[in-house]
Scaffold this active site. Structure first.
Site, PDB file in Angstrom:
ATOM      1  N   HIS A 107       0.822  -1.200   0.000  1.00 22.15           N
ATOM      2  CA  HIS A 107       0.000   0.000   0.000  1.00 22.15           C
ATOM      3  C   HIS A 107       0.863   1.261   0.000  1.00 22.15           C
ATOM      4  O   HIS A 107       0.482   2.297   0.520  1.00 22.15           O
ATOM      5  CB  HIS A 107      -0.946  -0.006   1.204  1.00 22.15           C
ATOM      6  CG  HIS A 107      -2.029  -1.030   1.066  1.00 22.15           C
ATOM      7  ND1 HIS A 107      -1.794  -2.382   1.230  1.00 22.15           N
ATOM      8  CD2 HIS A 107      -3.336  -0.916   0.748  1.00 22.15           C
ATOM      9  CE1 HIS A 107      -2.917  -3.040   1.036  1.00 22.15           C
ATOM     10  NE2 HIS A 107      -3.862  -2.181   0.741  1.00 22.15           N
ATOM     11  N   MET A 116      -4.754  -4.646   9.365  1.00 22.45           N
ATOM     12  CA  MET A 116      -5.073  -5.891   8.669  1.00 22.45           C
ATOM     13  C   MET A 116      -6.372  -5.760   7.888  1.00 22.45           C
ATOM     14  O   MET A 116      -7.215  -4.919   8.191  1.00 22.45           O
ATOM     15  CB  MET A 116      -5.214  -7.043   9.667  1.00 22.45           C
ATOM     16  CG  MET A 116      -6.253  -6.810  10.750  1.00 22.45           C
ATOM     17  SD  MET A 116      -6.595  -8.265  11.765  1.00 22.45           S
ATOM     18  CE  MET A 116      -7.786  -9.107  10.723  1.00 22.45           C
TER      19      MET A 116
END
Length: 341
Positions: free
Chosen positions: A44, A175
């Site tokens: 990311h 997560m």
């Protein structure tokens, strides 16, 4: 793999972003991409950069919008509309607003609708933790997982982060509801690596350990079977309920283009009502116990995010690892750009 300095990474990505953003916004957005990778969240960070440029080029993300609009509020709870703008820039605005409200109300919830991909969930939890408060942030996504009992994209790989301030460095759990993020699978596929267990289907509907095949099919399984599926559904419905934003069903399948997520930023100023020093002592006691356990593999047990500072320092010193394919795309995106908007 290449090792690229943080400064070089920021400069290269800033060049490509200048096609769409003013110079100050382009620079900060580049810092977000590089910072996520510098913290070890490669899926990311820089790996996501080429796709984000594509989203701005297509209009899936409106690069003209870098701030959200307040829609309504009551006490420490507010609803904002991102109008499909630049996700991470707007998510930072929402996180900072939650911190501001929590200073007054003790606990705050900022619900954001119609935002673009916010990249790394943990970034916003850490903003709260580094301000001395606990953070809970989550978002929905497009339907990029198979719900338990189905074999078609039907629920989102919805990320959630929990963050806690700590004198020795804030803790953060970041997560999603699958075993791996799609960005991680993309990196593994670029490197020719295989998974240690089948976590999704190929285009023929067969379980596979090939990350590239799972990326092609878009058929990844939720973690923990029905438990991951249930968590995904509830995060999706709660985020969209608090913001009156889009559900995963409305956002659609990945092939539709991921647009208009619902996101939630909860900030808890617990130091206003309990002894923060006593909390920190309890945290250290738990971490010391975890460190004392006999390891079954690797370096033993650690609290989530405990090694973040060491990872960041290593990458600042030695360079950020990035695949050749991703770096080539980053450099190519900035070619021929000389000035901001």
């Amino acid at each position: 793999m290449l090792n690229v300095t943080y400064e070089r990474a920021v400069a290269a990505m800033e060049q490509g972003l200048l096609r769409y953003l003013p110079a100050d916004k382009a620079h900060h957005f580049a810092e977000i991409f590089a910072g996520n990778s510098c913290d070890g969240v490669h899926s990311h960070g820089m790996n996501r950069y080429p796709r984000y440029l594509s989203d701005m080029e297509s209009g899936l993300c409106d690069a003209n919008v870098t701030e959200a609009e307040r829609v309504s509020g009551l006490g420490g709870m507010e609803v904002w509309d991102a109008h499909f703008g630049v996700g991470p820039l707007i998510a930072e605005q929402a996180a900072l607003r939650a911190v501001e409200l929590a200073r007054t109300h003790g606990i705050a919830c900022v619900a954001l609708r119609n935002n673009s991909h916010w990249l790394r969930a943990g970034r916003y939890g850490l903003m709260m933790a580094d301000a001395g408060m606990a953070g809970i942030c989550f978002t929905n996504t497009c339907m990029n997982l198979t719900a338990y009992g189905a074999k078609q994209p039907s629920v989102g790989n919805n990320p959630i982060t929990l963050a806690l301030p700590r004198r020795k460095g804030s803790l953060v759990m970041d997560m999603a509801v699958s075993q791996y993020a799609y960005g991680k699978l993309e990196i593994m596929a670029q490197k020719g690596e295989m998974l240690d267990s089948p976590i999704g289907y190929n285009e023929r509907g067969e379980l596979t350990c090939d990350p590239g095949e799972i990326c092609k099919s878009g058929l990844m399984l939720p973690m923990a079977k029905w438990k991951g599926s249930a968590l995904s559904i509830m995060l999706d419905l709660l985020a969209s309920a608090l913001s009156l934003g889009r559900t995963a069903l409305v956002i659609g399948k990945p092939s539709d283009g991921e647009k208009g997520m619902s996101q939630v930023f909860i900030c808890i100023n617990y130091a206003a009502v309990v002894d923060a020093d006593a909390v920190d002592a309890q945290v250290e006691q738990t971490i010391d116990y975890l460190h004392s356990l006999s390891p079954t593999e690797g370096a033993g047990v650690h609290a989530p995010g405990e090694n973040l500072a060491a990872i960041r320092e290593k990458h600042l010193r030695e360079g950020i690892p990035v695949t050749e394919a991703t770096w080539e795309k980053i450099v190519a995106a900035g070619e021929g750009v000389s000035s901001g908007i």
